[in-house]
Design an enzyme around this catalytic site. Structure first.
Site, PDB file in Angstrom:
ATOM      1  N   ILE A   1       3.918  -6.633  -3.786  1.00  0.00           N
ATOM      2  CA  ILE A   1       3.905  -7.681  -2.747  1.00  0.00           C
ATOM      3  C   ILE A   1       4.894  -7.354  -1.629  1.00  0.00           C
ATOM      4  O   ILE A   1       4.518  -7.283  -0.446  1.00  0.00           O
ATOM      5  CB  ILE A   1       4.209  -9.070  -3.355  1.00  0.00           C
ATOM      6  CG1 ILE A   1       3.107  -9.467  -4.345  1.00  0.00           C
ATOM      7  CG2 ILE A   1       4.322 -10.118  -2.248  1.00  0.00           C
ATOM      8  CD1 ILE A   1       3.411 -10.730  -5.155  1.00  0.00           C
TER       9      ILE A   1
ATOM     10  N   THR B   1       5.781  -5.589  -7.882  1.00  0.00           N
ATOM     11  CA  THR B   1       4.529  -6.350  -7.791  1.00  0.00           C
ATOM     12  C   THR B   1       3.564  -5.780  -6.758  1.00  0.00           C
ATOM     13  O   THR B   1       2.391  -6.163  -6.733  1.00  0.00           O
ATOM     14  CB  THR B   1       4.818  -7.799  -7.360  1.00  0.00           C
ATOM     15  OG1 THR B   1       5.504  -7.748  -6.098  1.00  0.00           O
ATOM     16  CG2 THR B   1       5.669  -8.520  -8.390  1.00  0.00           C
TER      17      THR B   1
ATOM     18  N   ARG C   1     -19.641  -3.926  12.573  1.00  0.00           N
ATOM     19  CA  ARG C   1     -19.017  -5.244  12.778  1.00  0.00           C
ATOM     20  C   ARG C   1     -17.578  -5.279  12.263  1.00  0.00           C
ATOM     21  O   ARG C   1     -16.748  -6.039  12.763  1.00  0.00           O
ATOM     22  CB  ARG C   1     -19.845  -6.346  12.117  1.00  0.00           C
ATOM     23  CG  ARG C   1     -19.874  -6.289  10.595  1.00  0.00           C
ATOM     24  CD  ARG C   1     -20.886  -7.259  10.002  1.00  0.00           C
ATOM     25  NE  ARG C   1     -20.825  -7.352   8.544  1.00  0.00           N
ATOM     26  CZ  ARG C   1     -21.334  -6.445   7.708  1.00  0.00           C
ATOM     27  NH1 ARG C   1     -21.926  -5.376   8.187  1.00  0.00           N
ATOM     28  NH2 ARG C   1     -21.252  -6.609   6.398  1.00  0.00           N
ATOM     29  N   HIS C   2     -17.284  -4.413  11.289  1.00  0.00           N
ATOM     30  CA  HIS C   2     -15.929  -4.397  10.729  1.00  0.00           C
ATOM     31  C   HIS C   2     -14.925  -3.816  11.724  1.00  0.00           C
ATOM     32  O   HIS C   2     -13.759  -4.176  11.720  1.00  0.00           O
ATOM     33  CB  HIS C   2     -15.907  -3.612   9.419  1.00  0.00           C
ATOM     34  CG  HIS C   2     -16.882  -4.138   8.412  1.00  0.00           C
ATOM     35  ND1 HIS C   2     -16.789  -5.412   7.898  1.00  0.00           N
ATOM     36  CD2 HIS C   2     -17.993  -3.588   7.865  1.00  0.00           C
ATOM     37  CE1 HIS C   2     -17.787  -5.609   7.055  1.00  0.00           C
ATOM     38  NE2 HIS C   2     -18.544  -4.521   7.018  1.00  0.00           N
TER      39      HIS C   2
ATOM     40  N   ASP D   1       9.732   1.763  -4.548  1.00  0.00           N
ATOM     41  CA  ASP D   1      11.117   1.428  -4.903  1.00  0.00           C
ATOM     42  C   ASP D   1      11.292   1.729  -6.393  1.00  0.00           C
ATOM     43  O   ASP D   1      10.406   2.330  -7.027  1.00  0.00           O
ATOM     44  CB  ASP D   1      11.455  -0.026  -4.518  1.00  0.00           C
ATOM     45  CG  ASP D   1      10.791  -1.065  -5.420  1.00  0.00           C
ATOM     46  OD1 ASP D   1       9.971  -0.674  -6.279  1.00  0.00           O
ATOM     47  OD2 ASP D   1      11.094  -2.259  -5.265  1.00  0.00           O
ATOM     48  N   HIS D   2      12.403   1.289  -6.964  1.00  0.00           N
ATOM     49  CA  HIS D   2      12.663   1.545  -8.386  1.00  0.00           C
ATOM     50  C   HIS D   2      11.611   0.891  -9.285  1.00  0.00           C
ATOM     51  O   HIS D   2      11.253   1.436 -10.320  1.00  0.00           O
ATOM     52  CB  HIS D   2      14.068   1.050  -8.760  1.00  0.00           C
ATOM     53  CG  HIS D   2      14.311  -0.376  -8.376  1.00  0.00           C
ATOM     54  ND1 HIS D   2      14.426  -0.771  -7.052  1.00  0.00           N
ATOM     55  CD2 HIS D   2      14.422  -1.510  -9.116  1.00  0.00           C
ATOM     56  CE1 HIS D   2      14.618  -2.078  -7.013  1.00  0.00           C
ATOM     57  NE2 HIS D   2      14.609  -2.543  -8.249  1.00  0.00           N
TER      58      HIS D   2
ATOM     59  N   HIS E   1     -14.490  -2.091   4.462  1.00  0.00           N
ATOM     60  CA  HIS E   1     -14.505  -3.213   5.420  1.00  0.00           C
ATOM     61  C   HIS E   1     -13.245  -3.321   6.265  1.00  0.00           C
ATOM     62  O   HIS E   1     -13.299  -3.815   7.381  1.00  0.00           O
ATOM     63  CB  HIS E   1     -14.718  -4.538   4.677  1.00  0.00           C
ATOM     64  CG  HIS E   1     -16.132  -4.735   4.215  1.00  0.00           C
ATOM     65  ND1 HIS E   1     -16.625  -5.939   3.793  1.00  0.00           N
ATOM     66  CD2 HIS E   1     -17.169  -3.855   4.114  1.00  0.00           C
ATOM     67  CE1 HIS E   1     -17.905  -5.809   3.457  1.00  0.00           C
ATOM     68  NE2 HIS E   1     -18.250  -4.554   3.622  1.00  0.00           N
TER      69      HIS E   1
ATOM     70  N   CYS F   1       5.755  -1.072  -5.436  1.00  0.00           N
ATOM     71  CA  CYS F   1       7.008  -1.714  -5.860  1.00  0.00           C
ATOM     72  C   CYS F   1       6.696  -2.451  -7.156  1.00  0.00           C
ATOM     73  O   CYS F   1       5.674  -2.179  -7.786  1.00  0.00           O
ATOM     74  CB  CYS F   1       7.591  -2.610  -4.762  1.00  0.00           C
ATOM     75  SG  CYS F   1       6.643  -4.080  -4.334  1.00  0.00           S
TER      76      CYS F   1
HETATM   77  C1  RB5 Z   1      12.544  -5.264  -7.265  1.00  0.00           C
HETATM   78  O1  RB5 Z   1      13.157  -5.788  -8.405  1.00  0.00           O
HETATM   79  C2  RB5 Z   1      11.303  -6.071  -6.931  1.00  0.00           C
HETATM   80  O2  RB5 Z   1      11.652  -7.260  -6.340  1.00  0.00           O
HETATM   81  C3  RB5 Z   1      10.379  -5.262  -6.046  1.00  0.00           C
HETATM   82  O3  RB5 Z   1      10.015  -4.095  -6.705  1.00  0.00           O
HETATM   83  C4  RB5 Z   1       9.076  -5.918  -5.651  1.00  0.00           C
HETATM   84  O4  RB5 Z   1       8.398  -6.415  -6.770  1.00  0.00           O
HETATM   85  C5  RB5 Z   1       9.128  -6.885  -4.550  1.00  0.00           C
HETATM   86  O5  RB5 Z   1       8.106  -7.393  -4.086  1.00  0.00           O
END
Ligand code: RB5
Length: 145
Positions: free
Chosen positions: A69, A67, A132-133, A8-9, A98, A65
């Site tokens: 996450i 983070t 095993r993995h 993403d951005h 693994h 992205c």
């Molecule tokens: C975008 O601002 C941000 O939320 C996205 O890039 C990401 O970190 C989400 O998990």
């Protein structure tokens, strides 16, 4: 090896840096966007790269992205995807050995280009150990059945 990459951005600048590194290493890269710093939604790019991995258009994926996450959560909703969010090289290597991770996720606001490049290097040069993995990763796919 063909790598599919998407962000993403929040991950755009790191994506461009990683792409340049991979191309410099002679590795083929398919870029699924985004193409600018304009705000976009990370699930859209997680989906594009995940589908390319599943239909074997690319061998492995990289998603970025802010983070790492959100984009890793989105990718891991797709059956058959094992997306590992990594901020260190040990985890990147283990995700292959693994977990047979088929997508690497990173945070563009978390890791700098130098570390991210080492993480990518670990991810693309490490192989699944099987044994095993294999039994364990097979159990992942049936969890959501
Ligand atoms: C975008 O601002 C941000 O939320 C996205 O890039 C990401 O970190 C989400 O998990």
């Amino acid at each position: 090896m063909i790598i599919g990459i998407g962000s993403d951005h929040g991950g755009y600048e790191l994506k461009e840096g990683i792409k340049e590194y991979l191309v410099g290493e002679g590795i083929q890269v398919v870029d699924f966007g985004t193409d600018s710093l304009e705000s976009v939604d990370y699930p859209d790019f997680a989906r594009k790269v995940a589908e390319a991995v599943l239909n074997k258009e690319v061998d492995r994926g990289i998603l970025i992205c802010g983070t790492g996450i959100g984009i890793s959560i989105a990718a891991n909703r797709i059956k058959g995807i094992r997306c590992a969010l990594c901020s260190d090289t040990f985890s990147a290597r283990m995700s292959r050995e693994h977990n047979d991770a088929n997508i690497l996720a990173m945070g563009g606001r978390v890791v700098g280009l130098g570390l991210a490049t080492d993480i990518v290097k670990a991810f693309i040069t490490s192989e699944f150990e099987g044994g095993r993995h294999e039994r364990r990763i097979n159990k992942i796919d049936v969890i959501s059945d």
